[in-house]
Design an enzyme around this catalytic site. Structure first.
Site, mmCIF file in Angstrom:
data_model
loop_
_atom_site.group_PDB
_atom_site.id
_atom_site.type_symbol
_atom_site.label_atom_id
_atom_site.label_comp_id
_atom_site.label_asym_id
_atom_site.label_seq_id
_atom_site.Cartn_x
_atom_site.Cartn_y
_atom_site.Cartn_z
ATOM 1 N N GLN A 173 -1.630 -7.944 -44.370
ATOM 2 C CA GLN A 173 -0.875 -8.232 -43.150
ATOM 3 C C GLN A 173 -1.721 -9.092 -42.209
ATOM 4 O O GLN A 173 -2.702 -8.600 -41.646
ATOM 5 C CB GLN A 173 -0.531 -6.902 -42.468
ATOM 6 N N GLY A 174 -1.344 -10.326 -42.035
ATOM 7 C CA GLY A 174 -2.102 -11.222 -41.164
ATOM 8 C C GLY A 174 -1.468 -11.333 -39.794
ATOM 9 O O GLY A 174 -0.770 -12.304 -39.494
ATOM 10 N N TYR A 175 -1.677 -10.321 -39.002
ATOM 11 C CA TYR A 175 -1.115 -10.331 -37.651
ATOM 12 C C TYR A 175 -2.217 -10.532 -36.607
ATOM 13 O O TYR A 175 -2.221 -11.502 -35.860
ATOM 14 C CB TYR A 175 -0.406 -9.003 -37.352
ATOM 15 N N SER A 176 -3.167 -9.570 -36.552
ATOM 16 C CA SER A 176 -4.155 -9.564 -35.465
ATOM 17 C C SER A 176 -5.071 -10.771 -35.540
ATOM 18 O O SER A 176 -5.403 -11.261 -36.627
ATOM 19 C CB SER A 176 -5.013 -8.306 -35.538
ATOM 20 N N SER A 204 -6.657 -5.791 -43.365
ATOM 21 C CA SER A 204 -6.985 -4.801 -44.402
ATOM 22 C C SER A 204 -6.612 -5.340 -45.767
ATOM 23 O O SER A 204 -5.521 -5.889 -45.956
ATOM 24 C CB SER A 204 -6.222 -3.494 -44.175
ATOM 25 N N GLU A 224 5.840 0.233 -40.477
ATOM 26 C CA GLU A 224 4.446 0.650 -40.558
ATOM 27 C C GLU A 224 4.202 1.908 -39.731
ATOM 28 O O GLU A 224 3.553 2.848 -40.166
ATOM 29 C CB GLU A 224 3.537 -0.475 -40.061
HETATM 30 C C1 LIG Z 1 -8.447 0.448 -39.717
HETATM 31 C C2 LIG Z 1 -7.738 -0.731 -39.165
HETATM 32 C C3 LIG Z 1 -6.932 -1.490 -39.980
HETATM 33 C C4 LIG Z 1 -6.286 -2.621 -39.479
HETATM 34 N N1 LIG Z 1 -5.550 -3.363 -40.335
HETATM 35 C C5 LIG Z 1 -4.928 -4.479 -39.871
HETATM 36 C C6 LIG Z 1 -4.207 -5.312 -40.750
HETATM 37 O O1 LIG Z 1 -4.147 -5.073 -41.957
HETATM 38 N N2 LIG Z 1 -3.621 -6.409 -40.269
HETATM 39 C C7 LIG Z 1 -3.679 -6.726 -38.937
HETATM 40 O O2 LIG Z 1 -3.079 -7.716 -38.555
HETATM 41 N N3 LIG Z 1 -4.369 -5.953 -38.067
HETATM 42 C C8 LIG Z 1 -5.008 -4.849 -38.510
HETATM 43 N N4 LIG Z 1 -5.736 -4.064 -37.641
HETATM 44 C C9 LIG Z 1 -5.865 -4.488 -36.244
HETATM 45 C C10 LIG Z 1 -5.127 -3.583 -35.265
HETATM 46 O O3 LIG Z 1 -3.752 -3.783 -35.328
HETATM 47 C C11 LIG Z 1 -5.699 -3.848 -33.882
HETATM 48 O O4 LIG Z 1 -7.057 -3.490 -33.905
HETATM 49 C C12 LIG Z 1 -4.991 -3.041 -32.826
HETATM 50 O O5 LIG Z 1 -3.665 -3.462 -32.657
HETATM 51 C C13 LIG Z 1 -5.714 -3.131 -31.463
HETATM 52 O O6 LIG Z 1 -6.009 -4.426 -31.091
HETATM 53 P P1 LIG Z 1 -7.491 -4.843 -30.653
HETATM 54 O O7 LIG Z 1 -8.395 -4.367 -31.716
HETATM 55 O O8 LIG Z 1 -7.499 -6.245 -30.287
HETATM 56 O O9 LIG Z 1 -7.803 -3.971 -29.385
HETATM 57 P P2 LIG Z 1 -7.424 -4.348 -27.881
HETATM 58 O O10 LIG Z 1 -5.992 -4.719 -27.836
HETATM 59 O O11 LIG Z 1 -8.414 -5.303 -27.354
HETATM 60 O O12 LIG Z 1 -7.614 -2.940 -27.213
HETATM 61 C C14 LIG Z 1 -8.875 -2.460 -26.686
HETATM 62 C C15 LIG Z 1 -8.575 -1.240 -25.833
HETATM 63 O O13 LIG Z 1 -7.709 -1.620 -24.763
HETATM 64 C C16 LIG Z 1 -6.559 -0.828 -24.768
HETATM 65 N N5 LIG Z 1 -5.401 -1.622 -24.352
HETATM 66 C C17 LIG Z 1 -5.054 -2.879 -24.717
HETATM 67 N N6 LIG Z 1 -3.889 -3.240 -24.157
HETATM 68 C C18 LIG Z 1 -3.471 -2.179 -23.432
HETATM 69 C C19 LIG Z 1 -2.328 -1.910 -22.642
HETATM 70 N N7 LIG Z 1 -1.340 -2.793 -22.466
HETATM 71 N N8 LIG Z 1 -2.238 -0.698 -22.070
HETATM 72 C C20 LIG Z 1 -3.231 0.225 -22.203
HETATM 73 N N9 LIG Z 1 -4.319 0.026 -22.938
HETATM 74 C C21 LIG Z 1 -4.431 -1.150 -23.555
HETATM 75 C C22 LIG Z 1 -6.407 -0.377 -26.207
HETATM 76 O O14 LIG Z 1 -5.637 0.803 -26.310
HETATM 77 C C23 LIG Z 1 -7.837 -0.162 -26.609
HETATM 78 O O15 LIG Z 1 -8.256 1.092 -26.159
HETATM 79 C C24 LIG Z 1 -6.414 -2.957 -38.123
HETATM 80 C C25 LIG Z 1 -7.213 -2.182 -37.293
HETATM 81 C C26 LIG Z 1 -7.869 -1.086 -37.793
HETATM 82 C C27 LIG Z 1 -8.731 -0.299 -36.874
#
Ligand SMILES: Cc1cc2nc3c(=O)[nH]c(=O)nc-3n(C[C@H](O)[C@H](O)[C@H](O)COP(=O)(O)OP(=O)(O)OC[C@H]3O[C@@H](n4cnc5c(N)ncnc54)[C@H](O)[C@@H]3O)c2cc1C
Lengths: 360, 405
Positions: B132-135, B167, B250
């Site tokens: 999944q290429g989202y983040s 992932s 998901e």
């Molecule tokens: C094990 C694992 C597998 C993953 N697999 C994939 C994958 O296969 N494909 C993919 O695309 N992504 C994947 N991800 C990425 C995942 O979707 C993101 O890490 C997640 O959505 C959070 O984004 P971020 O890491 O940028 O954190 P940030 O968005 O920067 O968040 C940092 C902190 O700020 C808080 N925060 C941010 N915005 C808000 C808000 N509006 N209100 C309150 N708090 C907020 C968050 O809760 C967190 O505590 C994976 C992540 C993990 C840990």
């Protein structure tokens, strides 16, 4: 497989809720509390017309013959409105005990009157669970002596159901016992200290030995107390969400602040699964014997924990107003707190769950 | 309230039990994801693919996927799906899959006929695996701000940019990916959803080591990667809505109560069997009470799951009981792993092969992985925003124009 309330059950709960909305407003609760009134005559009368005191009493004895889940739904509604009427002792514990362990004659003489609301029954199980400051209740022939603490639904009770040190169950007419009401933080329900001095008693005797009767009655009581907490906590959550959607600070509705929104979300996330736990435990009592005791213990303990969490968070969402008497939120807070301590505190009840599973 | 299963379902369950009894020796070990055809041998299907094929033949995998796309073509029946999940969990046998629980439902709902035929059959056979290429580095929770671009050039999209935390990208055959195709449109309306092979020239996958020490996710870089224009799912600029479809699928997968109950049983066994100073951990009232508190939570989530299931059967929207599953389920899993670590004490910190290590270090691994799952798939905080706003109806935060610093 259908894990949901039936239409009849939804209708029952809706009917009770409407009645409570009408006859158990906060003003009424407040007035009752000021007068230490825990058996609001008008409200109790209306509930009796609906057959509520006879929910669990078989139709043969003038009751409605429903199951514990139905009683739990009623308790949820009563908790939701912090209703000032007897229920858990008089309409759950006592009728179940008499039905499980009474002779035909005893059933004939007590159940119809309980079902019709003509009499209410106070219940003192302290000797079996959570004895504090008791002097042992003993029986000698058909007389009981001793002191029982924290008997439930004692105000204006006509008769008391009391457990002895030997786990026997006895009925004692109110005139033959000395009642000293105890006033707890929760002014919506009555508890009291009962003293018996060679009081004539009617002991519940039947083929079923009374230890298992007593344990079974306690299972039911725990589920119903948990349901009462569920209702009270649900009300506190709803009030918090409403308030968060109205109150403004910094030119914003406070519910748009994440700190407040997240408190509400956490309350909802913790509480919602509790509903399923209470439903399951209540259903198991009648239909799934192997799960009944353990889920009754868990419902009681888990609702006590989540109830306390919600009571505290909801109060915080309301700020200073939440701490006032004016808002009246504290009636729910206190009801949840008394429920937590009744029929076994969470730690005791969980310990029992460990025993049931053979862990100790 | 009626928790009995009708004879149709009892029969279904019994057949499944017999099937598992007779065939479970064929199930490949507990690998988290199906191995891909890259790992598979040249001479026919690998054991995981054969197992999947057997499950499809018996109606225990890809159940509701239409026959023409290689599935069993059964009518959706949430109760049978539940029974399958329950029985596989009880038997501790690896369940089948439906290709990819995020992508396949999305393609079936929104893809063209050609795309369905191309993507669904190999996915459910386990011959085409997905990432999944989202983040992106700058776009996690605020996914819609993503900036990987795809520009049209002739018959292709040309992709430039970077994904992160992807992932399984190092093993996957294919990626479903969000890219910005309309840079001038408002952020939610400028995104498109593309699917393409990981072998596409211009894609570079760099493993990203997690706190567990393994590289389960990756960074993925795109330099002029060309993807044919017809590999878009949905219309140009509608990718956000397509993606939300995937996210919904998901979210439901994370926090699964069947897993939680199994895990609970494992900890119970552990606490009976492990001793400290010669006494079983279970004899320690403090540990025992913690376990009991977790049991109360676990049961509440299990029955909550039954409630959701009942709503789904009746085609009703479950509402709050469903919204809370990701938040509560992932939290519960993490707390259970923490409980196991505490029951093990120092043994629970061993992280190198050692005769003293219990369960191959599974609890250590889970304790960390479960924290990852509290963050991944929408963080706990984002879940609380959604519960507050969508389920409880609280107002959104006011939008503020913040100039990028
Ligand atoms: C094990 C694992 C597998 C993953 N697999 C994939 C994958 O296969 N494909 C993919 O695309 N992504 C994947 N991800 C990425 C995942 O979707 C993101 O890490 C997640 O959505 C959070 O984004 P971020 O890491 O940028 O954190 P940030 O968005 O920067 O968040 C940092 C902190 O700020 C808080 N925060 C941010 N915005 C808000 C808000 N509006 N209100 C309150 N708090 C907020 C968050 O809760 C967190 O505590 C994976 C992540 C993990 C840990």
């Amino acid at each position: 497989m259908d894990f949901a309330l039936s239409e009849e059950q939804q209708f029952l709960q809706q009917t009770v809720n409407e009645l409570l909305q009408d006859q158990c407003s906060l003003d009424i609760v407040r007035q009752d509390a000021a007068e230490n009134e825990t058996k609001n005559q008008a409200l109790y009368g209306s509930l009796t017309e609906l057959g509520i005191p006879g929910t669990l009493i078989s139709e043969d004895y003038g009751g409605v013959g429903l199951r514990l889940l139905d009683a739990a739904l009623i308790a949820e509604s009563l908790g939701g409105s912090v209703a000032t009427v007897p229920y858990i002792g008089s309409s759950v514990l006592a009728p179940l005990a008499i039905q499980l362990a009474g002779s035909d004659e005893q059933k004939d003489s007590w159940l119809p009157k309980l079902a019709s609301g003509e009499i209410t029954c106070g219940v003192a199980l302290g000797e079996h669970i959570g004895a504090r400051d008791n002097t042992p209740i003993t029986s000698e022939g058909s007389k009981v002596s001793g002191r029982a603490m924290f008997a439930l639904d004692v105000q204006d009770a006509d008769v008391f159901l009391v457990a002895t040190v030997d786990d026997e169950l006895h009925l004692v007419e109110a005139n033959d016992a000395e009642l000293n009401r105890l006033f707890t933080i929760d002014k919506t329900r009555s508890v009291g200290e009962l003293t018996f001095d060679h009081a004539p008693s009617d002991s519940l005797e039947s083929s079923i030995d009374s230890t298992s009767t007593l344990a079974k009655v306690v299972d039911a009581g725990r589920v119903v107390v948990a349901a009462d907490t569920l209702g009270a906590a649900q009300s506190m959550l709803a009030k918090a969400v409403d308030y968060a959607g109205e109150r403004q600070q910094f030119n914003r509705v406070i519910g748009s602040f994440q700190a407040v929104k997240h408190m509400c979300a956490e309350m909802a996330a913790e509480l919602e699964p509790c509903r399923s736990l209470v439903w399951y435990a209540a259903h198991a009592y009648d239909a799934i014997p192997e799960d009944a005791r353990i889920t009754a213990c868990h419902a009681k303990a888990h609702l006590a924990e989540v109830g306390r969490f919600v009571a505290r968070k909801s109060t915080e969402v309301h700020g200073g107003m939440g701490f006032t008497d004016l808002l009246g939120l504290h009636y729910w807070f206190k009801r949840i707190e008394l429920n937590r301590q009744l029929l076994g505190t969470p730690e005791f009840v969980r310990n029992e769950a460990a025993k049931v599973q053979g862990w100790i | 309230m009626d928790l009995e299963y009708s004879s149709e379902y009892e029969d279904f369950r019994n057949e499944l039990r017999n099937f598992l009894e007779e065939n479970k020796h064929l199930s490949p070990g507990a690998i988290a994801r199906p191995p891909t055809n890259r790992e598979g041998s040249e001479d026919g299907p690998n054991p995981a693919q054969r197992w999947q094929q057997l499950l499809i033949e018996h109606g225990y995998a890809a159940r509701t996927i239409p026959k023409e796309y290689g599935g069993c073509g059964e009518a959706p029946d949430p109760l049978k799906t539940h029974i399958i999940a329950e029985e596989f969990a009880k038997a501790r046998v690896r369940p089948g899959h439906s290709g990819d629980n995020r992508l396949v439902p999305t393609v079936l709902e929104l893809g063209t006929e050609e795309q369905k035929r191309w993507l669904v059959p190999p996915s459910i056979r386990g011959e085409m695996s997905w990432c999944q290429g989202y983040s992106e580095p700058g776009s996690g929770s605020d996914l819609a701000s993503l900036s990987t671009r795809a520009e049209v050039d002739g018959d292709d999209f040309v992709i430039n940019g970077q994904k992160i935390w992807t992932s399984g990208a190092q093993h996957a055959d294919m990626m479903f990916c969000l890219v910005r195709t309309e840079p001038d449109a408002p952020k939610h309306q400028g995104i498109s959803y593309l699917v393409f092979s990981m072998d596409t020239p211009g894609i570079e996958v760099r493993p990203l080591v997690t706190m567990t020490g393994d590289a389960t996710f990756n960074e993925v870089f795109f330099t002029d990667a060309r993807v044919p224009k017809n590999q878009i799912i949905g219309k140009r600029g509608e990718g956000w809505f397509v993606a939300n479809n995937t996210l919904k699928h998901e979210r439901e997968g994370l926090g699964d109560p069947h897993q939680a109950e199994n895990r609970f049983r494992e900890i119970e066994e552990l606490m009976r069997n492990e001793t400290v100073d010669g006494d079983p951990i279970m004899d320690n009232p403090t540990h025992r009470d913690r376990l009991l508190q977790l049991q109360g939570r676990m049961l509440a989530m299990k029955y909550n799951g039954m409630r959701v299931l009942t709503s789904q059967r009746k085609h009703e929207e479950p509402g709050l009981p469903r919204w809370i599953i990701k938040l509560q389920g992932c939290e519960l899993n993490h707390q259970m792993a923490a409980m196991a670590i505490d029951a093990l004490g120092e043994l629970g910190t061993l992280y190198h092969r050692s005769d003293h290590m219990r369960a191959g270090g599974m609890w250590q691994q889970r304790f960390m992985m479960d924290l990852g799952l509290i963050i991944g798939g929408g963080t706990a905080q984002i879940q609380k925003n959604m519960i507050g706003e969508r389920a409880l109806g609280l107002p959104k935060e006011p939008k503020v124009e913040v100039k990028p610093t």
